[in-house]
Write an enzyme that holds these catalytic residues in place. Structure first.
Site, PDB file in Angstrom:
ATOM      1  N   LEU A  60       8.666 -20.556  42.015  1.00 36.08           N
ATOM      2  CA  LEU A  60      10.048 -20.065  43.721  1.00 36.08           C
ATOM      3  C   LEU A  60       9.366 -19.840  44.782  1.00 36.08           C
ATOM      4  O   LEU A  60      10.444 -19.392  45.286  1.00 36.08           O
ATOM      5  CB  LEU A  60      10.519 -19.115  42.246  1.00 36.08           C
ATOM      6  CG  LEU A  60      11.085 -19.058  41.383  1.00 36.08           C
ATOM      7  CD1 LEU A  60      11.573 -17.949  40.571  1.00 36.08           C
ATOM      8  CD2 LEU A  60      11.892 -20.308  41.688  1.00 36.08           C
ATOM      9  N   CYS A  83       3.257 -25.898  37.971  1.00 35.41           N
ATOM     10  CA  CYS A  83       3.988 -26.429  36.616  1.00 35.41           C
ATOM     11  C   CYS A  83       4.767 -24.781  36.094  1.00 35.41           C
ATOM     12  O   CYS A  83       4.765 -24.314  36.361  1.00 35.41           O
ATOM     13  CB  CYS A  83       2.348 -26.137  35.698  1.00 35.41           C
ATOM     14  SG  CYS A  83       2.717 -26.992  34.223  1.00 35.41           S
ATOM     15  N   GLU A  88      11.204 -20.288  25.731  1.00 28.49           N
ATOM     16  CA  GLU A  88      11.687 -19.824  24.852  1.00 28.49           C
ATOM     17  C   GLU A  88      13.162 -19.272  25.551  1.00 28.49           C
ATOM     18  O   GLU A  88      14.269 -19.161  24.905  1.00 28.49           O
ATOM     19  CB  GLU A  88      11.862 -18.637  23.459  1.00 28.49           C
ATOM     20  CG  GLU A  88      10.032 -19.168  22.915  1.00 28.49           C
ATOM     21  CD  GLU A  88       9.903 -17.771  21.559  1.00 28.49           C
ATOM     22  OE1 GLU A  88      10.229 -17.442  22.141  1.00 28.49           O
ATOM     23  OE2 GLU A  88       8.820 -18.661  21.417  1.00 28.49           O
ATOM     24  N   THR A  89      13.034 -18.427  26.930  1.00 22.98           N
ATOM     25  CA  THR A  89      14.487 -18.258  27.996  1.00 22.98           C
ATOM     26  C   THR A  89      15.058 -19.428  28.395  1.00 22.98           C
ATOM     27  O   THR A  89      14.052 -20.942  28.745  1.00 22.98           O
ATOM     28  CB  THR A  89      14.139 -17.157  28.201  1.00 22.98           C
ATOM     29  OG1 THR A  89      13.599 -17.425  29.304  1.00 22.98           O
ATOM     30  CG2 THR A  89      13.537 -16.198  26.840  1.00 22.98           C
ATOM     31  N   HIS A  91      14.755 -19.239  31.414  1.00 25.16           N
ATOM     32  CA  HIS A  91      13.749 -18.749  32.670  1.00 25.16           C
ATOM     33  C   HIS A  91      13.724 -20.097  33.362  1.00 25.16           C
ATOM     34  O   HIS A  91      13.531 -20.431  34.767  1.00 25.16           O
ATOM     35  CB  HIS A  91      12.873 -17.305  32.445  1.00 25.16           C
ATOM     36  CG  HIS A  91      12.320 -17.191  33.699  1.00 25.16           C
ATOM     37  ND1 HIS A  91      12.635 -16.557  34.888  1.00 25.16           N
ATOM     38  CD2 HIS A  91      10.610 -17.906  34.187  1.00 25.16           C
ATOM     39  CE1 HIS A  91      11.999 -16.659  36.144  1.00 25.16           C
ATOM     40  NE2 HIS A  91      11.264 -16.913  35.172  1.00 25.16           N
ATOM     41  N   ARG A 129       0.230 -35.184  32.640  1.00 25.37           N
ATOM     42  CA  ARG A 129       0.775 -35.748  33.887  1.00 25.37           C
ATOM     43  C   ARG A 129      -0.488 -34.726  35.444  1.00 25.37           C
ATOM     44  O   ARG A 129      -0.400 -35.707  36.558  1.00 25.37           O
ATOM     45  CB  ARG A 129       2.310 -35.106  34.326  1.00 25.37           C
ATOM     46  CG  ARG A 129       2.928 -35.901  33.387  1.00 25.37           C
ATOM     47  CD  ARG A 129       4.252 -35.121  33.873  1.00 25.37           C
ATOM     48  NE  ARG A 129       5.458 -35.739  32.379  1.00 25.37           N
ATOM     49  CZ  ARG A 129       4.948 -36.247  31.246  1.00 25.37           C
ATOM     50  NH1 ARG A 129       4.261 -35.577  30.636  1.00 25.37           N
ATOM     51  NH2 ARG A 129       6.095 -36.667  30.934  1.00 25.37           N
TER      52      ARG A 129
END
Length: 175
Positions: A60, A83, A88-89, A91, A129
């Site tokens: 961010l 990366c 699990e959220t 976010h 990648r």
């Protein structure tokens, strides 16, 4: 599987005057970031360009750092590296969408940016990648920045900034 597909790659651009690129990396996953960096640096050096690297806490913050450098420093282009691995959220969605949106807005305002922020489902996808001898997404991001710089130079020469711009002798002039 997409990894097995063949993709067309543009020929590396050449420059009359060397390019100076800022690499902004979020080393949250240090080993993956290091591989992305290796690929980006090799691509820039292969085009006879120079580079500097700065680290930021996370994906961010990458657009903010590039925006600041665009206003306060003198780079021809930028490479965004990091990366984001799905957790699990929600976010993950916020970080992916907002970092991408920030980079897109900066690009639309005239910054030449190669986006090498990986957005993946798991660590294995990121490792594949990021590998410089594999998919080399860091090198691909650097190549994208180099191509945009070549277009900008072809279409209009030097960039015009807002405020104070450094000159060849590192003094400043009002833009």
């Amino acid at each position: 599987m997409a990894a097995n597909e063949q993709h067309y790659t543009l020929e590396r651009p050449t420059f009359d005057k060397p390019v100076k690129i800022l690499i902004v990396v979020a080393p949250y996953y240090k080993d993956i970031a290091d591989n992305l960096l290796a690929g980006a640096r090799a691509e820039i050096e292969a085009a006879c360009g120079t580079h500097e690297t700065v680290e930021v806490p996370g994906a961010l913050e990458i657009p903010t750092a590039i925006g600041m450098a665009g206003r306060l420093a003198n780079y021809d282009g930028y490479v965004a590296l990091g990366c984001v691995i799905r957790g699990e959220t929600t976010h993950y969605d916020t970080v992916c969408n907002d970092s991408s949106r920030g980079i897109t807005l900066l690009g639309l305002s005239g910054h030449c940016i190669g986006n090498g922020i990986l957005t993946v489902e798991n660590r294995e996808q990121a490792e594949v990648r990021a590998e410089p001898d594999g998919q080399n997404k860091g090198g691909g991001a650097a190549a994208a920045a180099l191509h945009l710089i070549a277009l900008a130079r072809n279409w209009g020469g030097s960039k015009r900034g807002v405020g104070f711009m450094p000159t060849e002798d590192d003094s400043y002039r009002i833009a």
